[in-house]
Motif scaffolding. Sequence first.
Motif, short mmCIF file in Angstrom:
data_model
loop_
_atom_site.label_atom_id
_atom_site.label_comp_id
_atom_site.label_asym_id
_atom_site.label_seq_id
_atom_site.Cartn_x
_atom_site.Cartn_y
_atom_site.Cartn_z
N ALA A 198 23.02 43.72 68.46
CA ALA A 198 23.74 43.03 69.54
C ALA A 198 23.73 41.52 69.31
N TYR A 199 22.63 40.99 68.85
CA TYR A 199 22.53 39.54 68.58
C TYR A 199 23.56 39.11 67.54
N GLY A 200 23.77 39.96 66.56
CA GLY A 200 24.77 39.65 65.55
C GLY A 200 26.19 39.78 66.04
N ARG A 201 26.41 40.59 67.07
CA ARG A 201 27.76 40.84 67.59
C ARG A 201 28.17 39.91 68.71
N MET A 202 27.21 39.29 69.37
CA MET A 202 27.51 38.64 70.64
C MET A 202 28.37 37.40 70.47
N ASN A 203 29.15 37.13 71.50
CA ASN A 203 29.92 35.90 71.59
C ASN A 203 29.25 34.89 72.52
N ALA A 204 28.35 35.35 73.36
CA ALA A 204 27.68 34.47 74.31
C ALA A 204 26.74 33.50 73.59
N ASP A 205 26.31 32.47 74.30
CA ASP A 205 25.44 31.44 73.72
C ASP A 205 23.97 31.84 73.69
N TRP A 206 23.59 32.75 74.59
CA TRP A 206 22.20 33.19 74.68
C TRP A 206 22.18 34.71 74.89
N LEU A 207 21.08 35.34 74.46
CA LEU A 207 20.92 36.78 74.67
C LEU A 207 19.50 37.07 75.14
N LEU A 208 19.40 37.88 76.18
CA LEU A 208 18.11 38.35 76.70
C LEU A 208 17.94 39.81 76.30
N HIS A 209 16.81 40.14 75.68
CA HIS A 209 16.48 41.53 75.34
C HIS A 209 15.41 42.01 76.31
N CYS A 210 15.72 43.04 77.08
CA CYS A 210 14.74 43.58 78.03
C CYS A 210 15.01 45.06 78.25
N ASP A 211 14.22 45.67 79.13
CA ASP A 211 14.36 47.09 79.43
C ASP A 211 15.14 47.27 80.73
N ALA A 212 15.56 48.51 80.97
CA ALA A 212 16.38 48.79 82.15
C ALA A 212 15.59 48.68 83.45
N ASP A 213 14.27 48.60 83.38
CA ASP A 213 13.47 48.41 84.60
C ASP A 213 12.99 46.97 84.75
N GLU A 214 13.66 46.04 84.06
CA GLU A 214 13.30 44.63 84.11
C GLU A 214 14.51 43.81 84.55
N TYR A 215 14.31 43.00 85.58
CA TYR A 215 15.41 42.26 86.20
C TYR A 215 15.01 40.80 86.36
N ILE A 216 15.77 39.91 85.76
CA ILE A 216 15.46 38.51 85.99
C ILE A 216 15.87 38.15 87.42
N PHE A 217 15.04 37.33 88.05
CA PHE A 217 15.31 36.86 89.41
C PHE A 217 15.42 35.35 89.35
N PRO A 218 16.64 34.83 89.49
CA PRO A 218 16.82 33.38 89.39
C PRO A 218 16.68 32.70 90.75
N ARG A 219 15.96 31.62 90.77
CA ARG A 219 15.88 30.82 92.00
C ARG A 219 16.84 29.64 91.92
N ARG A 220 17.54 29.53 90.81
CA ARG A 220 18.71 28.69 90.66
C ARG A 220 19.57 29.37 89.60
N PRO A 221 20.84 29.00 89.44
CA PRO A 221 21.71 29.75 88.53
C PRO A 221 21.16 29.83 87.11
N VAL A 222 21.29 31.01 86.52
CA VAL A 222 20.77 31.23 85.17
C VAL A 222 21.38 30.24 84.19
N THR A 223 22.68 30.06 84.27
CA THR A 223 23.34 29.17 83.32
C THR A 223 22.84 27.73 83.47
N GLY A 224 22.50 27.33 84.70
CA GLY A 224 21.96 25.99 84.91
C GLY A 224 20.61 25.81 84.26
N THR A 225 19.77 26.85 84.33
CA THR A 225 18.47 26.79 83.67
C THR A 225 18.62 26.72 82.15
N LEU A 226 19.51 27.54 81.60
CA LEU A 226 19.72 27.54 80.15
C LEU A 226 20.27 26.20 79.68
N ALA A 227 21.06 25.55 80.52
CA ALA A 227 21.63 24.26 80.13
C ALA A 227 20.58 23.17 79.99
#
Length: 336
Positions: free
Chosen positions: A89-118
């Motif tokens: 997936a990392y080799g295929r992606m067009n996005a700037d960042w990739l998160l690898h996790c499991d289906a029982d793992e959910y990021i919880f943002p307290r501010r927008p994800v894209t803002g944190t990555l910026a």
Amino acid sequence: MTKDMPTWGVVATVDEPPVLVQAFVAWYLSLGAAQVFIYCDRPDDPVQDLLSHLPQVSVVACDEAHWLRVGKSRPRRHEVRQVRNAREAYGRMNADWLLHCDADEYIFPRRPVTGTLATVAADADGLVVPVAERVHLPHASEESIFTGAFRRPFQGPAARRRQIFGPDFDLTYRGLTGHSQGKAFVRKDRALQLSIHRPQPIRPDQQLVLERASVTALELLHFDGLTPTFWVYKLARMLHALKKRDGMPPSAHRSRQAEELMADPDGGLRLYDRLKRPDTQLINLLKQRDLWADPAFDPSEPLARYFPAHPADLRPSAIDDWLYRKKASVLNFLHT
């Protein structure tokens, strides 16, 4: 990538109740994921049809043709399959960042994800998201698999952690039944390889630069054990895989959990309660040390938005019914 508005995606390899995959996809799309990669460990997984209407979602059936395309025949170990899919997936992606996790793992943002990555430094290869693990509140009704609060990993000397947690501390890692490492966003087009928790360097002398997100920005909510039966199933699956020489050597605390389960195969639910249902005294101690989180996590609205034709049954009993239908052989392994 523009620094002001980076895009991001997420990848997971799944063999889960379809409703969990629906919740995973809906949650990450609701947070703004530009791409979601779902690799179905079972090529005939019916979840593929549930996701076909979502253009942001790329679904891959992990049949033999897939495995030959990404390397060689299907790896025996689940963890190896996860990593190989994440790297694809990392080799295929067009996005700037990739998160690898499991289906029982959910990021919880307290501010927008894209803002944190910026805000991540340009020379950083990745951003580690700290983990908090779901536990149950005393006397609370549990109408959903996502009900509960979260505890963070213990800090400080092990003796002090053991004193706070109690006699079962050694069945945990820093007070968590699962992992305490968190998971990582990885920046596109870096000379690295994705792994389970952290990217790995390609060359032995290579230095990776990883930042760590503050819990005031991002936290990874880990539902290690969607239900008590599901948690027992995961332990049984690990033991079953080891017997067939298909599994990775477990961590020390997982081994101790497995030993407890094998010593009393009918006591799995009691073991879960010991580890995952803190009493009021422990909860208060965790709160005093800022090791307690109670975010308003609820994927119901995203589920309704992205899957209007397939209402999600999030009752714990529905998940257990799926387990007994689809994974009975693994659950029964404990009694063979």
